[in-house]
Scaffold this motif. Structure first.
Motif, PDB file in Angstrom:
ATOM      1  N   GLU A 531      28.533  40.943  32.628  1.00 52.60           N
ATOM      2  CA  GLU A 531      29.510  41.759  31.932  1.00 52.60           C
ATOM      3  C   GLU A 531      30.756  41.909  32.793  1.00 52.60           C
ATOM      4  OE1 GLU A 531      26.891  44.687  29.086  1.00 52.60           O
ATOM      5  OE2 GLU A 531      27.562  45.423  31.033  1.00 52.60           O
ATOM      6  N   TYR A 532      31.913  41.714  32.159  1.00 54.50           N
ATOM      7  CA  TYR A 532      33.165  41.903  32.881  1.00 54.50           C
ATOM      8  C   TYR A 532      34.270  42.178  31.878  1.00 54.50           C
ATOM      9  CZ  TYR A 532      34.232  37.084  31.479  1.00 54.50           C
ATOM     10  OH  TYR A 532      34.465  35.935  30.770  1.00 54.50           O
ATOM     11  N   ALA A 533      35.324  42.802  32.357  1.00 46.89           N
ATOM     12  CA  ALA A 533      36.488  43.070  31.530  1.00 46.89           C
ATOM     13  C   ALA A 533      37.490  41.945  31.736  1.00 46.89           C
ATOM     14  CB  ALA A 533      37.110  44.409  31.917  1.00 46.89           C
ATOM     15  N   PRO A 534      37.831  41.165  30.692  1.00 54.49           N
ATOM     16  CA  PRO A 534      38.811  40.086  30.843  1.00 54.49           C
ATOM     17  C   PRO A 534      40.214  40.643  31.042  1.00 54.49           C
ATOM     18  CG  PRO A 534      38.162  40.307  28.566  1.00 54.49           C
ATOM     19  CD  PRO A 534      37.283  41.236  29.348  1.00 54.49           C
ATOM     20  N   ARG A 535      41.129  39.803  31.557  1.00 62.42           N
ATOM     21  CA  ARG A 535      42.424  40.286  31.996  1.00 62.42           C
ATOM     22  C   ARG A 535      43.371  40.643  30.853  1.00 62.42           C
ATOM     23  NH1 ARG A 535      45.259  36.507  35.796  1.00 62.42           N
ATOM     24  NH2 ARG A 535      47.180  37.577  35.240  1.00 62.42           N
ATOM     25  N   THR A 536      43.105  40.204  29.634  1.00 58.47           N
ATOM     26  CA  THR A 536      43.970  40.565  28.516  1.00 58.47           C
ATOM     27  C   THR A 536      43.443  41.807  27.821  1.00 58.47           C
ATOM     28  OG1 THR A 536      42.748  38.999  27.148  1.00 58.47           O
ATOM     29  CG2 THR A 536      44.819  38.236  28.110  1.00 58.47           C
TER      30      THR A 536
END
Length: 732
Positions: A531-536
């Motif tokens: 799980e990760y938060a993408p840069r956009t």
């Protein structure tokens, strides 16, 4: 979900491909070796040589296109640097294990292994979910089949997922369904001298693959001399904790482990183990294999250190038949190899605080005991202040996956900031980097300041500030880090605004290093659900990630390297400055056959015009530096320069001389001999040879023409004539 097949050992006809999560220089004739009883030697061996095999580019020239089947070489080639990096990793592990680290890769084996890697990568992609196959036995029905590739597959270790140097490490790890540690066994087999390696990088439809052709015609040959008398992994002595895996193994020539037992202690306390493999005696030496109880042998990594910097594991193996010893006991010391190197373990320039512009000044370098040579470089400095984001593209080298690294950002004082983030298709281990292009040197009071904001970030995303001191910049060590939270929702911002932080660069004072900012998707994350938060953000704006603004330094210098040279073996070298003023010199040792180690602390000198001026005084104390004398040969310095009241004389050309009697006897301290020389006009056992600039000593009882001289320094011109530094007078 990333599912990576594990490596498959050579000669494993009965071992089927098992899927398990693995996570993500030219050698001299004698090869690599290291004394594992020396903690710092192992530490530098790991930091320099293991990481020297990182960072090479594969540069594959082949193709997965089926249209190329039947063409001469669809498997292509990989770069020579990639091949050498893989070979270095092989010899690194062999040297650590105490077996000859002199494996060579042959062109024929490399080419065959390259064919095999392509065949296996493509074949794996065609398999059904329940289909059983043996990658060691390709046949003519396989795409891209070649006879050479079949031979390499039969005689090689095979990895699907890790490639090149990383595949070599996975062979030593030997996780998953490999209780006999077949990869490790053949890679460390002592008689082996010739191997070959091939790699393909993979594609959307195919896994990356490595084939390491490990078995050669020497497999059944007698063992060469081994450092420890046996082969163990991890070996006796000091071992970096990152190279210690759940499966431990032991082998000895001719050993039968059918009735063997294993016991271990950790720091003196019992450490129960479970035995996985107890082979009978064989001509090629199977390995006794065990792992700590309660730990799955397929675990990708194992933290044996916990919070300690070092732990001692005592291993006792009993009941061994067919070997020289029925019981073997040794201790493996697992330690943390990271962090700043202590100054006492670094090369350091020493000498007078002043140098003469017209003289070949005698300067010494203190080096580690395991060093085999040294390098010297001259530096210039300018003050490092702060870096405005409007000029950061000139000051930083960026490695980002999408978009520009400098973006408008609310809260940044300049209206924009460096933004490091992760793309929508990021994988575990992926990073975005902003690296300062300039070499830095902090003073003891040095600080790094910046304003930053870590926006939406999960616990798998880590902001890091790292430095690198090792050659090649392949080893980066954190001086600061910040991990995200577990939430990814729109209201889960970790930091609502920019905050200022101050970092002290302790441990790197008066040393040169590079610095970078890195935003990492943790490779230790659960690869089945990263799980990760993408840069956009939700509106498509590049606003999620780690924003960095207003980087500034205090008490830090930017460094330019003016010149670098090999200063050769030994402690001393002659140095002639190019100009007057302040000169900064830095030394770095080489070891393990000429591999460069970390650069040491910088030493500053004042350069004075001229050839040097004599010193006459009551004591030499004011001219002694670092507790060492610096002297060179006697000439005519005595004549008219000394008096009984001021018996000490110093000259850059002649060194310190102390008159001790009215009859003209005197004492001289010589840097080459490292002791006082008693020279007397009526009893001159010590003479100086002006042509070669060395001291000569001869016993009184010997007379010409059989007189022999002892040379504390041994010039190359006499190296062939001298025996243990003694040389006939007729050869002078």
């Amino acid at each position: 979900m990333d599912r990576i097949p594990m490596p498959i050992p050579a000669n494993a006809a009965r071992i089927l491909l098992c899927f398990a999560c693995l996570g993500t220089a030219v050698l001299s004739g004698s090869g690599l070796s290291v004394d594992t009883s020396d903690r710092e030697a192992v530490r530098q061996f790991y930091r320099s040589l293991y990481y020297a095999s990182e960072g090479a580019e594969m540069d594959w020239t082949g193709t997965y296109s089926i249209d190329s089947i039947g063409l001469p070489s669809p498997a292509g080639t990989v770069s020579p640097d990639w091949v050498e990096a893989t070979r270095l990793r092989v010899n690194f592990f062999r040297a650590m294990a105490g077996v000859p680290g002199r494996v060579e890769f042959t062109d024929q084996r490399n080419t065959a292994a390259q064919d095999a890697a392509l065949m296996i990568s493509v074949k794996q992609s065609t398999l059904g979910s329940s289909e059983v196959w043996n990658p060691h036995e390709p046949d003519a029905t396989w795409p891209f089949f070649t006879l050479d590739g079949r031979n390499a597959a039969r005689e090689g270790n095979i990895a699907l997922g890790p490639v090149g140097p990383a595949a070599v490490t996975s062979y030593i790890r030997d996780a998953g369904n490999n209780p006999r540690v077949g990869h490790r066994r053949w890679l460390l087999h002592p008689p082996h001298r010739e191997m070959g390696s091939g790699d393909v990088p993979g594609s959307e439809a195919h896994l990356p693959a490595n084939v390491l052709w490990v078995i050669d015609g020497s497999t059944s040959a007698p063992y060469p001399d081994l450092r420890d008398g046996f082969i163990a992994w991890p070996p006796p002595g000091y071992v970096p904790h990152t190279l210690v895996y759940p499966r431990w193994s032991f082998a000895a020539e001719g050993a039968d482990f059918s009735d063997a037992s294993v016991s271990m202690t950790r720091d003196g306390a019992d450490f129960p183990v479970s035995i996985e493999n107890q082979p009978a005696a064989s001509q090629t030496g199977g390995h006794l294999v065990w792992h700590p109880q309660g730990i799955q042998p397929g675990t990708p990594a194992l933290d044996f250190l916990d919070s300690a910097e070092e732990r001692a594991f005592k291993v006792t193996i009993s009941g061994v038949a067919g070997s020289a010893q029925s019981e073997q006991t040794y201790t493996t010391r697992v330690f943390n190899p990271y962090g700043p190197t202590e100054p006492r373990h670094l090369a350091r320039v020493r000498g007078e605080k002043h140098l003469w512009s017209e003289a070949h000044n005698s300067v010494s370098v203190r080096m580690p005991s395991f060093a085999d040579g040294k390098r010297l470089r001259e530096l210039s400095f300018r003050t490092a202040t702060w870096i405005d984001d409007t000029t950061s593209s000139e000051r930083f080298a960026f490695d980002v996956s999408e978009g520009g690294p400098i973006v408008p950002f609310s809260g940044a004082r300049g209206g924009s900031a460096i933004l490091l983030g992760h793309p929508d298709d990021a994988r575990a281990g992926q990073s975005e980097v902003a690296e300062l292009k300039t070499l830095l040197m902090p003073n003891p009071e040095a600080t790094l300041r910046l304003r930053h904001r870590l926006t939406h970030a999960t616990r798998n995303q880590v902001a890091l500030i790292e430095v690198s001191t090792v050659p090649g910049k392949n080893l980066w060590e954190p001086v600061w880090s910040m991990r995200g939270t577990a939430d990814t929702g729109p209201d889960s911002a970790l930091m609502d605004s920019f905050e200022e932080i101050e970092i002290h660069l302790h441990g790197y004072e008066e040393r040169t290093h590079f610095l970078r900012f890195r935003f990492l998707l943790d490779p230790a994350a659960d690869s089945t659900n990263v799980e990760y938060a993408p840069r956009t953000d939700l509106d498509g704006n590049p606003a999620i990630g780690w924003a960095i603004d207003e980087v500034s330094f205090t008490h830090v210098a930017e460094v330019d390297v003016l010149a670098t040279r090999d200063a050769g073996p030994g402690e001393y070298f002659h140095y002639k400055p190019e100009q007057d003023g302040i000169v900064a010199l830095q030394a770095g040792a080489t070891a393990f056959g000429g591999y460069p180690l970390e650069w040491g602390r910088v030493r500053f000198f004042t350069v004075l015009s001229g050839e040097g001026h004599p010193f006459v005084g009551e004591s030499p104390a004011d001219s002694i530096n670092d507790g060492h004398w610096y002297s060179t040969p006697i000439g005519n310095v005595l004549a008219g320069m000394w008096t009984p009241e001021k018996p000490w004389v110093y000259s850059d050309l002649h060194g310190f001389i102390h008159v001790i009697g009215e009859n003209g006897a005197y004492l001289i301290y010589d840097i080459g001999v490292g002791s006082w020389l008693h020279v007397h006009p009526e009893n001159p056992q010590w003479l100086f040879h002006f042509g070669q600039r060395v001291w000569l000593y001869f016993p009184l009882e010997t007379r010409a023409p059989e007189r022999r001289f002892y040379l504390p320094h041994l010039p190359e011109v006499w190296a062939g004539a001298a025996t243990d530094h003694w040389i006939h007078e007729r050869d002078l």
